[in-house]
Design a protein around this motif. Structure first.
Motif, mmCIF file in Angstrom:
data_model
loop_
_atom_site.group_PDB
_atom_site.id
_atom_site.type_symbol
_atom_site.label_atom_id
_atom_site.label_comp_id
_atom_site.label_asym_id
_atom_site.label_seq_id
_atom_site.Cartn_x
_atom_site.Cartn_y
_atom_site.Cartn_z
ATOM 1 N N ASP A 24 0.831 -1.198 0.000
ATOM 2 C CA ASP A 24 0.000 0.000 0.000
ATOM 3 C C ASP A 24 0.864 1.246 0.000
ATOM 4 O O ASP A 24 1.913 1.291 0.661
ATOM 5 C CB ASP A 24 -0.897 0.033 1.241
ATOM 6 N N PRO A 25 0.438 2.278 -0.740
ATOM 7 C CA PRO A 25 1.160 3.544 -0.684
ATOM 8 C C PRO A 25 1.165 4.069 0.749
ATOM 9 O O PRO A 25 0.212 3.854 1.501
ATOM 10 C CB PRO A 25 0.344 4.465 -1.587
ATOM 11 N N ALA A 26 2.245 4.716 1.114
ATOM 12 C CA ALA A 26 2.364 5.252 2.473
ATOM 13 C C ALA A 26 2.297 6.777 2.433
ATOM 14 O O ALA A 26 2.777 7.406 1.497
ATOM 15 C CB ALA A 26 3.681 4.809 3.091
ATOM 16 N N VAL A 27 1.711 7.331 3.454
ATOM 17 C CA VAL A 27 1.623 8.778 3.588
ATOM 18 C C VAL A 27 2.451 9.183 4.799
ATOM 19 O O VAL A 27 2.344 8.582 5.868
ATOM 20 C CB VAL A 27 0.152 9.226 3.765
ATOM 21 N N THR A 28 3.273 10.197 4.608
ATOM 22 C CA THR A 28 4.106 10.648 5.720
ATOM 23 C C THR A 28 3.263 11.388 6.756
ATOM 24 O O THR A 28 2.183 11.892 6.461
ATOM 25 C CB THR A 28 5.244 11.575 5.237
ATOM 26 N N ASP A 29 3.799 11.436 7.950
ATOM 27 C CA ASP A 29 3.131 12.108 9.056
ATOM 28 C C ASP A 29 3.208 13.622 8.851
ATOM 29 O O ASP A 29 4.304 14.177 8.656
ATOM 30 C CB ASP A 29 3.807 11.715 10.373
ATOM 31 N N GLY A 30 2.068 14.281 8.866
ATOM 32 C CA GLY A 30 2.015 15.726 8.633
ATOM 33 C C GLY A 30 2.826 16.526 9.630
ATOM 34 O O GLY A 30 3.516 17.484 9.261
ATOM 35 N N GLN A 31 2.750 16.157 10.929
ATOM 36 C CA GLN A 31 3.487 16.903 11.959
ATOM 37 C C GLN A 31 4.992 16.747 11.760
ATOM 38 O O GLN A 31 5.732 17.728 11.816
ATOM 39 C CB GLN A 31 3.096 16.436 13.358
ATOM 40 N N LEU A 32 5.454 15.534 11.496
ATOM 41 C CA LEU A 32 6.886 15.326 11.267
ATOM 42 C C LEU A 32 7.361 16.080 10.026
ATOM 43 O O LEU A 32 8.427 16.716 10.045
ATOM 44 C CB LEU A 32 7.188 13.837 11.084
ATOM 45 N N SER A 33 6.587 16.027 8.973
ATOM 46 C CA SER A 33 6.954 16.729 7.745
ATOM 47 C C SER A 33 7.034 18.231 7.971
ATOM 48 O O SER A 33 7.953 18.894 7.491
ATOM 49 C CB SER A 33 5.952 16.413 6.633
ATOM 50 N N GLU A 34 6.076 18.755 8.703
ATOM 51 C CA GLU A 34 6.076 20.188 9.010
ATOM 52 C C GLU A 34 7.281 20.564 9.876
ATOM 53 O O GLU A 34 7.915 21.594 9.650
ATOM 54 C CB GLU A 34 4.768 20.583 9.702
ATOM 55 N N LEU A 35 7.602 19.749 10.865
ATOM 56 C CA LEU A 35 8.776 20.022 11.713
ATOM 57 C C LEU A 35 10.068 19.995 10.891
ATOM 58 O O LEU A 35 10.960 20.824 11.106
ATOM 59 C CB LEU A 35 8.855 19.020 12.859
ATOM 60 N N LEU A 36 10.171 19.061 9.952
ATOM 61 C CA LEU A 36 11.351 19.034 9.078
ATOM 62 C C LEU A 36 11.435 20.303 8.236
ATOM 63 O O LEU A 36 12.509 20.894 8.085
ATOM 64 C CB LEU A 36 11.319 17.806 8.168
ATOM 65 N N SER A 37 10.298 20.733 7.689
ATOM 66 C CA SER A 37 10.277 21.962 6.891
ATOM 67 C C SER A 37 10.681 23.169 7.723
ATOM 68 O O SER A 37 11.467 24.013 7.272
ATOM 69 C CB SER A 37 8.889 22.197 6.288
ATOM 70 N N ARG A 38 10.159 23.247 8.922
ATOM 71 C CA ARG A 38 10.505 24.374 9.805
ATOM 72 C C ARG A 38 11.983 24.358 10.177
ATOM 73 O O ARG A 38 12.622 25.406 10.239
ATOM 74 C CB ARG A 38 9.661 24.323 11.079
ATOM 75 N N ALA A 39 12.517 23.170 10.441
ATOM 76 C CA ALA A 39 13.943 23.066 10.787
ATOM 77 C C ALA A 39 14.801 23.554 9.621
ATOM 78 O O ALA A 39 15.801 24.247 9.818
ATOM 79 C CB ALA A 39 14.297 21.626 11.159
ATOM 80 N N CYS A 40 14.418 23.215 8.408
ATOM 81 C CA CYS A 40 15.154 23.689 7.224
ATOM 82 C C CYS A 40 15.053 25.206 7.114
ATOM 83 O O CYS A 40 16.068 25.894 6.910
ATOM 84 C CB CYS A 40 14.608 23.049 5.957
ATOM 85 N N ALA A 41 13.833 25.719 7.219
ATOM 86 C CA ALA A 41 13.611 27.161 7.087
ATOM 87 C C ALA A 41 14.384 27.934 8.154
ATOM 88 O O ALA A 41 14.977 28.976 7.852
ATOM 89 C CB ALA A 41 12.123 27.473 7.174
ATOM 90 N N ALA A 42 14.405 27.427 9.381
ATOM 91 C CA ALA A 42 15.101 28.109 10.470
ATOM 92 C C ALA A 42 16.601 28.205 10.219
ATOM 93 O O ALA A 42 17.264 29.119 10.723
ATOM 94 C CB ALA A 42 14.842 27.386 11.791
ATOM 95 N N ARG A 43 17.149 27.303 9.421
ATOM 96 C CA ARG A 43 18.584 27.304 9.122
ATOM 97 C C ARG A 43 18.883 27.869 7.732
ATOM 98 O O ARG A 43 19.996 27.799 7.257
ATOM 99 C CB ARG A 43 19.137 25.890 9.238
ATOM 100 N N GLY A 44 17.833 28.396 7.079
ATOM 101 C CA GLY A 44 18.020 28.978 5.757
ATOM 102 C C GLY A 44 18.351 27.950 4.682
ATOM 103 O O GLY A 44 19.001 28.275 3.689
ATOM 104 N N ILE A 45 17.896 26.721 4.875
ATOM 105 C CA ILE A 45 18.181 25.647 3.932
ATOM 106 C C ILE A 45 17.018 25.532 2.945
ATOM 107 O O ILE A 45 15.871 25.320 3.345
ATOM 108 C CB ILE A 45 18.383 24.313 4.669
ATOM 109 N N ALA A 46 17.346 25.671 1.674
ATOM 110 C CA ALA A 46 16.323 25.511 0.646
ATOM 111 C C ALA A 46 15.811 24.075 0.700
ATOM 112 O O ALA A 46 16.592 23.137 0.814
ATOM 113 C CB ALA A 46 16.918 25.818 -0.725
ATOM 114 N N HIS A 47 14.496 23.928 0.640
ATOM 115 C CA HIS A 47 13.907 22.596 0.723
ATOM 116 C C HIS A 47 12.595 22.568 -0.038
ATOM 117 O O HIS A 47 12.049 23.608 -0.392
ATOM 118 C CB HIS A 47 13.683 22.192 2.185
ATOM 119 N N GLU A 48 12.139 21.369 -0.294
ATOM 120 C CA GLU A 48 10.896 21.187 -1.032
ATOM 121 C C GLU A 48 10.217 19.932 -0.506
ATOM 122 O O GLU A 48 10.861 18.898 -0.333
ATOM 123 C CB GLU A 48 11.233 21.024 -2.511
#
Length: 151
Positions: free
Chosen positions: A69-93
Motif C-alpha cells: 500500500d502507498p504510504a503517507v508521511t506524518d504531517g506533523q513530522l513533515s512540518e517540523l522538518l520543513s521548519r527546521a530547514c527554514a530556520a537554518r536557511g536551507i532551501a527545501h521542497e
C-alpha cells in the motif's frame, strides 16, 4: 505514477550483438500515492502484454506481483522538518517521493514517519554515489532537531 525497469537481462549463453535473444526477463516497479492508480496501471500492463503476444507471436510469463500500500508521511513530522530547514536557511521542497524504504512499512503500521533526502552529486542508487560530508552532517542535525520536538 512512476515506473522503473530495474532489471533487464537475456540468457548469457545467447548473448550476441547481432542475435535476437530467445528470451528476456525484466522487472517493473510502479509507485503512486494512489492504490487505484497502481491497480489501473497493472491492468493496463496485463492488457498490453496480451496485445503484444497476439501481434508479435511472443509470450509473456509473468512471475509474481508484489504489492504494498502507498504510504503517507506524518504531517506533523513533515512540518517540523520543513521548519527546521527554514530556520537554518536551507532551501527545501516537500515532495511525494515514492521512495518507500522502511518509512513506508512504519507508516502503514501506524508509526509516524517522514523522510529527509540529502543532496547527492551522483544521485541515489548510483554505484559512485557520494555526498559532501557537510551536507550529511546538516541532514543529521535536521533529523535530531526534528525528532526532539516531535511528540
Amino acid at each position: 505514477l512512476v515506473v522503473t525497469c530495474g532489471v533487464l537481462q537475456t540468457n548469457p549463453a545467447e548473448h550476441s550483438i547481432s542475435r535476437v535473444p530467445g528470451y528476456a526477463s525484466f522487472s517493473l516497479e510502479a509507485r503512486s500515492k494512489s492504490i487505484d492508480t497502481l491497480e489501473a496501471f497493472y491492468q493496463l500492463v496485463q492488457a498490453e502484454m496480451r496485445s503484444i503476444e497476439r501481434e508479435r507471436g511472443v509470450q509473456f510469463q509473468p512471475d509474481r506481483r508484489l504489492l504494498s500500500d502507498p504510504a503517507v508521511t506524518d504531517g506533523q513530522l513533515s512540518e517540523l522538518l520543513s521548519r527546521a530547514c527554514a530556520a537554518r536557511g536551507i532551501a527545501h521542497e516537500s515532495i511525494p517521493s515514492g521512495a518507500g524504504h522502511d518509512a513506508a512499512l512504519f507508516a502503514n503500521g501506524g508509526v509516524p514517519s517522514a523522510m529527509l533526502f540529502v543532496r547527492n552529486q551522483n544521485g541515489s542508487h548510483n554505484p559512485h554515489e557520494e555526498m559532501i560530508m557537510k551536507d550529511f552532517m546538516t541532514g543529521t542535525d535536521l533529523l535530531w532537531q526534528t525528532v526532539r520536538q516531535f511528540d
